[in-house]
Design an enzyme around this catalytic site. Structure first.
Site, short mmCIF file in Angstrom:
data_model
loop_
_atom_site.label_atom_id
_atom_site.label_comp_id
_atom_site.label_asym_id
_atom_site.label_seq_id
_atom_site.Cartn_x
_atom_site.Cartn_y
_atom_site.Cartn_z
N GLY A 1 -0.50 -2.42 0.56
CA GLY A 1 0.85 -2.72 0.82
C GLY A 1 1.46 -3.89 -0.03
CD GLN A 2 -2.22 -6.58 -2.67
OE1 GLN A 2 -2.22 -7.14 -4.18
NE2 GLN A 2 -3.37 -6.25 -2.19
NE ARG A 3 8.02 -8.78 -2.83
CZ ARG A 3 9.11 -8.29 -2.22
NH1 ARG A 3 9.82 -7.38 -2.58
NH2 ARG A 3 9.50 -9.05 -1.04
#
Lengths: 139, 419
Positions: free
Chosen positions: A70-72
């Protein structure tokens, strides 16, 4: 696992087999949830830089659960995984007050995608055990 | 007829006689598939001299020198020879890797990724030469057009395949038409045709220059996950499917030529040997089969793995085939006489998803979910080296043609070059 089993899991699902997609911001608890589902040890979980897949048997169904990082910088790639999704679980860290706005924006964008039209959504209000967690109606 | 030159072909070993006949320059290939580090060069030279009119007495010394060079090349790559060290870690992909490929001379390699790009790397410097950007989803299959290697073909989960110029990064053609993910894509030997295999149960043949579809090959009843042109004429294509069968097609007709059935589970890979006389197939039913590519008869079924067979490949000379399995082992079989098991490679702690021979055939390279790749002696089955360092399972691996470099690609978002 291997590339071949990824292809096997890409097949349009036969009966009694479901594809679950776990999405949400980084540190929401998606991998922990996945490991918990698979009855695995959750004491050491590291940030997911790609994806994890596990298959779980439940009430006669085979659940293929896809946990996506889910990292940007890797959120734009979430739609790589939308094809043939049966259930979307969106995980929210309820103790992360600062990013509530961000997580709701991401979810709104997700729901506009054609490939997810008609897919049942479960919003999973995670980390309710923390004293700083917002109660679920506040989401 | 007059002999002009000897050319050496390292893998599989052979010499090519360049000669003139009535003003035309022609080539004659002579296979030396039996050549190994114990071969008696003088003996071989003598028998060639007796058989070949082109080889006259005054070039016998030259011939022996050529054979000596070929033999040295095999010894050099032998199991006791080279050890590999991590040379470069390629870190610019932002998501897991899929497949990798070297070009003919081992100077460049390709990597496909979940980040929707294919990257072209300089093996020597570890620098990215180009990022091929344009696919809308995972780039799964990557390859060069051999032997020219001035084009790249990529197959993607976005249901298309693309041709690229690897020097400029320009996309030259996009092949649409599949209804499902494209998971196999290859140029034919001439480079004028492209074959694709898809999760939509079909394979397609395209004109590489115009991008026009030539045929849709219909017949499989499940996903087509492996495809190869025959390495010789390039007129035949084989496809392997999750429906458990292998199909043979002809580039000139759209109807299926043959179906090879007998496996009782999904096909995981299918390959021609180098002279296209044999087809090898591996299956999740736990067996591998060898087929006669002309009569289509099943010549042998080997079932010594105790779990799904995930990959199969032939050595360059076509003497042996190797298989890898979910049972954590790889195995090598003789394919010429009795299909005997020659070696078992045990040591990986998780499934072995990819297997390939070193070009000279002395070593076997395996990639595993246990995060390591291993190099094995193909005669004894002993592990020569463990290539460790990846933080995630290894999805694919490849040997350079010269046998002096290896690439491994992992779920950890990196690609590693070993030399």
């Amino acid at each position: 696992m291997g590339l071949l089993s990824i292809l096997k899991k890409l097949r349009s699902n036969p009966d009694k087999e479901l594809r679950l997609l776990l999405l949400g911001l980084d540190n929401a608890g998606k991998t922990t949830l996945l490991k918990q589902l698979a009855s695995e040890d959750v004491t050491h979980v590291t940030p997911t830089a790609g994806f994890n897949i596990k298959s779980v048997l439940s009430s006669g169904f085979k659940l293929n659960v896809w946990d996506i990082g889910g990292q940007r910088k890797i959120r734009p790639y979430w739609r790589n995984y939308f094809e043939n999704t049966d259930i979307l679980i969106y995980v929210v860290d309820c103790s992360d007050h600062q990013r509530l706005e961000e997580t709701s924006q991401e979810l709104t964008e997700l729901l506009q995608d054609d490939k997810l039209r008609g897919v049942p959504l479960l919003v999973y209000a995670n980390k309710q055990d923390l004293s700083t967690a917002l109660p679920s109606p506040r989401q | 007829m007059k002999l002009l030159k000897f050319h050496l072909r390292y893998h599989p070993p052979g010499i090519i006689l360049e000669y003139s006949q009535k003003g035309l320059i022609k080539n004659k290939d002579i296979d030396l598939l039996e050549l190994n580090s114990n071969s008696d060069i003088k003996e071989i030279a003598k028998s060639l001299y007796q058989k070949e009119l082109l080889i006259t007495d005054d070039v016998r010394d030259q011939l022996e020198q050529c054979l000596e060079t070929l033999k040295k090349r095999i010894e050099h790559e032998g199991p006791s020879g080279k050890r590999f060290y991590i040379y470069k870690t390629l870190q610019t992909h932002v998501l897991p890797l899929t497949n990798v490929a070297f070009d003919k001379n081992g100077k460049r390699c390709l990597s496909g990724s979940y980040d929707r790009t294919c990257k072209v790397w300089d093996v020597e410097t570890g620098k990215e030469i180009k990022t091929l950007t344009g696919h809308q989803n995972v780039v799964y299959s990557v390859g060069f057009n051999f032997p020219a290697c001035n084009r790249v073909i990529s197959g993607s989960f976005d249901k298309s395949a693309k041709i690229w110029n690897p020097s400029t990064g320009e996309c030259l053609a996009t092949f649409w038409g599949h209804q499902g993910e494209v998971v196999a894509a290859q140029f034919n030997g001439k480079g004028d045709l492209v074959g694709t295999g898809s999760m939509d149960h079909t394979a397609k043949l395209f004109d590489a220059r115009t991008g026009a579809e030539i045929h849709t090959y219909v017949g499989h009843t499940a996903e087509v996950i492996a495809l190869q042109f025959d390495p010789n004429e390039g007129q035949r294509l084989i496809t392997g499917s999750f429906d458990g069968t292998i199909s043979m097609w002809d580039t000139r007709v759209k109807d299926r030529v043959t179906v090879l059935s007998g496996h009782e589970g999904e096909i995981s890979n299918v390959q021609f040997n180098w002279d296209s006389s044999l087809v090898g197939s591996s299956s999740l039913d736990g067996s591998a089969k060898l087929w006669d590519a002309r009569s289509n008869a099943c010549l042998a079924t080997v079932a010594s793995h105790s779990d799904e067979v995930l990959d199969i490949c032939f050595d360059w000379a076509g003497h042996r085939m190797a298989t890898s399995s979910s049972d954590c082992s790889a195995r090598v079989y003789d394919v010429r006489a009795d299909f005997k098991e020659l070696a078992v490679m045990k040591g990986h702690r998780e499934e072995v998803s990819k297997v390939c021979f070193s070009p000279a055939g002395g070593c076997l390279l395996t990639a595993s979910a246990d995060r390591s790749a291993r190099i094995w002696n193909t005669t004894t089955g002993n592990c020569i080296q463990v290539l460790s360092g990846h933080q995630g399972e290894i999805f694919s691996c490849a040997y350079s043609y010269a046998g002096d470099a290896i690439i491994t690609a992992s779920k950890d978002n990196t690609c590693r070059i070993w030399r």
